[in-house]
Design a protein around this motif. Structure first.
Motif, PDB file in Angstrom:
ATOM      1  N   SER A 264      12.842   3.304 -11.464  1.00 55.48           N
ATOM      2  CA  SER A 264      11.768   2.526 -10.842  1.00 55.48           C
ATOM      3  C   SER A 264      11.080   3.325  -9.752  1.00 55.48           C
ATOM      4  N   LEU A 265       9.774   3.113  -9.655  1.00 50.71           N
ATOM      5  CA  LEU A 265       8.942   3.639  -8.575  1.00 50.71           C
ATOM      6  C   LEU A 265       8.802   2.501  -7.579  1.00 50.71           C
ATOM      7  N   GLN A 266       9.206   2.762  -6.316  1.00 53.58           N
ATOM      8  CA  GLN A 266       9.271   1.703  -5.319  1.00 53.58           C
ATOM      9  C   GLN A 266       8.500   2.073  -4.064  1.00 53.58           C
ATOM     10  N   ASP A 267       7.890   1.071  -3.446  1.00 54.04           N
ATOM     11  CA  ASP A 267       7.295   1.216  -2.123  1.00 54.04           C
ATOM     12  C   ASP A 267       8.409   0.880  -1.138  1.00 54.04           C
ATOM     13  N   THR A 268       8.895   1.898  -0.441  1.00 51.64           N
ATOM     14  CA  THR A 268      10.022   1.722   0.485  1.00 51.64           C
ATOM     15  C   THR A 268       9.586   1.944   1.935  1.00 51.64           C
ATOM     16  N   THR A 269       8.364   1.575   2.224  1.00 50.70           N
ATOM     17  CA  THR A 269       7.809   1.776   3.559  1.00 50.70           C
ATOM     18  C   THR A 269       8.559   0.976   4.613  1.00 50.70           C
ATOM     19  N   LEU A 270       8.844  -0.289   4.326  1.00 53.24           N
ATOM     20  CA  LEU A 270       9.509  -1.158   5.307  1.00 53.24           C
ATOM     21  C   LEU A 270      11.019  -1.064   5.133  1.00 53.24           C
ATOM     22  N   ALA A 271      11.689  -0.529   6.152  1.00 53.36           N
ATOM     23  CA  ALA A 271      13.134  -0.313   6.077  1.00 53.36           C
ATOM     24  C   ALA A 271      13.920  -1.623   6.047  1.00 53.36           C
ATOM     25  N   ASP A 272      13.387  -2.676   6.659  1.00 52.18           N
ATOM     26  CA  ASP A 272      14.126  -3.933   6.756  1.00 52.18           C
ATOM     27  C   ASP A 272      13.658  -4.977   5.745  1.00 52.18           C
ATOM     28  N   ALA A 273      12.996  -4.527   4.676  1.00 51.80           N
ATOM     29  CA  ALA A 273      12.509  -5.453   3.643  1.00 51.80           C
ATOM     30  C   ALA A 273      12.859  -4.880   2.276  1.00 51.80           C
ATOM     31  N   PRO A 274      12.987  -5.761   1.290  1.00 57.79           N
ATOM     32  CA  PRO A 274      13.259  -5.252  -0.063  1.00 57.79           C
ATOM     33  C   PRO A 274      12.119  -4.352  -0.536  1.00 57.79           C
TER      34      PRO A 274
ATOM     35  N   TYR B  83       1.784   4.203 -13.558  1.00 55.19           N
ATOM     36  CA  TYR B  83       1.477   3.251 -12.479  1.00 55.19           C
ATOM     37  C   TYR B  83      -0.032   3.232 -12.243  1.00 55.19           C
ATOM     38  N   ASP B  84      -0.473   2.223 -11.541  1.00 56.30           N
ATOM     39  CA  ASP B  84      -1.878   2.060 -11.189  1.00 56.30           C
ATOM     40  C   ASP B  84      -2.112   2.751  -9.843  1.00 56.30           C
ATOM     41  N   PRO B  85      -2.874   3.841  -9.825  1.00 54.41           N
ATOM     42  CA  PRO B  85      -3.098   4.560  -8.565  1.00 54.41           C
ATOM     43  C   PRO B  85      -3.751   3.708  -7.473  1.00 54.41           C
ATOM     44  N   SER B  86      -4.483   2.677  -7.848  1.00 55.87           N
ATOM     45  CA  SER B  86      -5.110   1.835  -6.825  1.00 55.87           C
ATOM     46  C   SER B  86      -4.067   1.022  -6.053  1.00 55.87           C
ATOM     47  N   ALA B  87      -2.825   0.954  -6.552  1.00 50.17           N
ATOM     48  CA  ALA B  87      -1.752   0.236  -5.863  1.00 50.17           C
ATOM     49  C   ALA B  87      -1.052   1.116  -4.828  1.00 50.17           C
ATOM     50  N   ILE B  88      -1.420   2.393  -4.760  1.00 51.57           N
ATOM     51  CA  ILE B  88      -0.765   3.330  -3.846  1.00 51.57           C
ATOM     52  C   ILE B  88      -1.540   3.418  -2.532  1.00 51.57           C
ATOM     53  N   GLU B  89      -0.837   3.179  -1.437  1.00 53.20           N
ATOM     54  CA  GLU B  89      -1.406   3.297  -0.094  1.00 53.20           C
ATOM     55  C   GLU B  89      -0.975   4.652   0.471  1.00 53.20           C
ATOM     56  N   PRO B  90      -1.907   5.520   0.834  1.00 52.45           N
ATOM     57  CA  PRO B  90      -1.546   6.857   1.323  1.00 52.45           C
ATOM     58  C   PRO B  90      -0.592   6.865   2.518  1.00 52.45           C
ATOM     59  N   SER B  91      -0.618   5.839   3.344  1.00 57.37           N
ATOM     60  CA  SER B  91       0.252   5.797   4.520  1.00 57.37           C
ATOM     61  C   SER B  91       1.650   5.257   4.209  1.00 57.37           C
ATOM     62  N   HIS B  92       1.880   4.768   2.994  1.00 56.14           N
ATOM     63  CA  HIS B  92       3.182   4.207   2.643  1.00 56.14           C
ATOM     64  C   HIS B  92       4.129   5.284   2.123  1.00 56.14           C
ATOM     65  N   ARG B  93       5.404   4.912   2.010  1.00 54.91           N
ATOM     66  CA  ARG B  93       6.442   5.793   1.475  1.00 54.91           C
ATOM     67  C   ARG B  93       6.850   5.277   0.104  1.00 54.91           C
ATOM     68  N   TYR B  94       6.830   6.175  -0.902  1.00 47.52           N
ATOM     69  CA  TYR B  94       7.201   5.807  -2.267  1.00 47.52           C
ATOM     70  C   TYR B  94       8.371   6.666  -2.722  1.00 47.52           C
ATOM     71  N   THR B  95       9.305   6.021  -3.414  1.00 45.56           N
ATOM     72  CA  THR B  95      10.486   6.720  -3.899  1.00 45.56           C
ATOM     73  C   THR B  95      10.798   6.277  -5.328  1.00 45.56           C
ATOM     74  N   VAL B  96      11.622   7.083  -6.008  1.00 43.76           N
ATOM     75  CA  VAL B  96      12.143   6.688  -7.316  1.00 43.76           C
ATOM     76  C   VAL B  96      13.653   6.606  -7.230  1.00 43.76           C
TER      77      VAL B  96
END
Length: 154
Positions: free
Chosen positions: A61-71, A95-108
């Motif tokens: 899975s490709l995940q937005d893991t920007t918020l450490a205290d949230a799923p 994935y849809d590139p429009s769903a990616i925020e440049p300031s966020h952290r993404y992980t697999v």
């Protein structure tokens, strides 16, 4: 150029121009919402000396893991039936590139399951897409020890 050849040339040029106006463009700029154009690729691997059962399933899975205290928010995922294939298992997540925020952290992350039980998981989140990370990842997964096999201290 003869008059007939010139007319034929102009007709073909006009037709080509009209066709090019009607054809959809295959770029991220023209992609509408929900159009998948981004891709993460890589492999899932482990170092244990054992073969995967033929019915093993790899989930990545490709995940937005920007918020450490949230799923983590799932941005994309793939499920691979191994059908006897062994590691390294290649994967591809669209994935849809429009769903990616440049300031966020993404992980697999990855898991390998058999009959719904997790055999291997990635304890590490592998950065991708933003903050200097690319769109490829080599994910190492580690065996989950069944509760009955755990040794008690003593």
């Amino acid at each position: 150029m003869s008059r007939m050849n010139r007319s034929l040339f102009l007709a073909v040029a006009a037709m080509s121009f009209c066709i090019s106006l009607c054809m959809p463009k295959a770029s991220a700029e023209n992609a509408g919402p929900g159009t998948i154009t981004g891709t993460i690729t890589g492999t899932v691997n482990y170092r244990h000396r054992m073969a995967l059962p033929p019915d093993a399933v790899v989930d990545v899975s490709l995940q937005d893991t920007t918020l450490a205290d949230a799923p983590a928010r799932i941005v994309g995922q793939t499920t691979i039936a191994t059908r006897g294939a062994q590691v390294p298992i290649p994967f591809r997540i669209d994935y849809d590139p429009s769903a990616i925020e440049p300031s966020h952290r993404y992980t697999v992350r990855a898991t390998i399951t058999v009959d719904g039980r997790i055999l291997f998981t990635s304890p590490t989140a592998y950065p991708v897409l933003t903050r200097g990370a690319g769109n490829e990842a080599a994910i190492d997964v580690y065996m989950i020890m069944p509760a009955g096999n755990a040794k008690s201290p003593g």
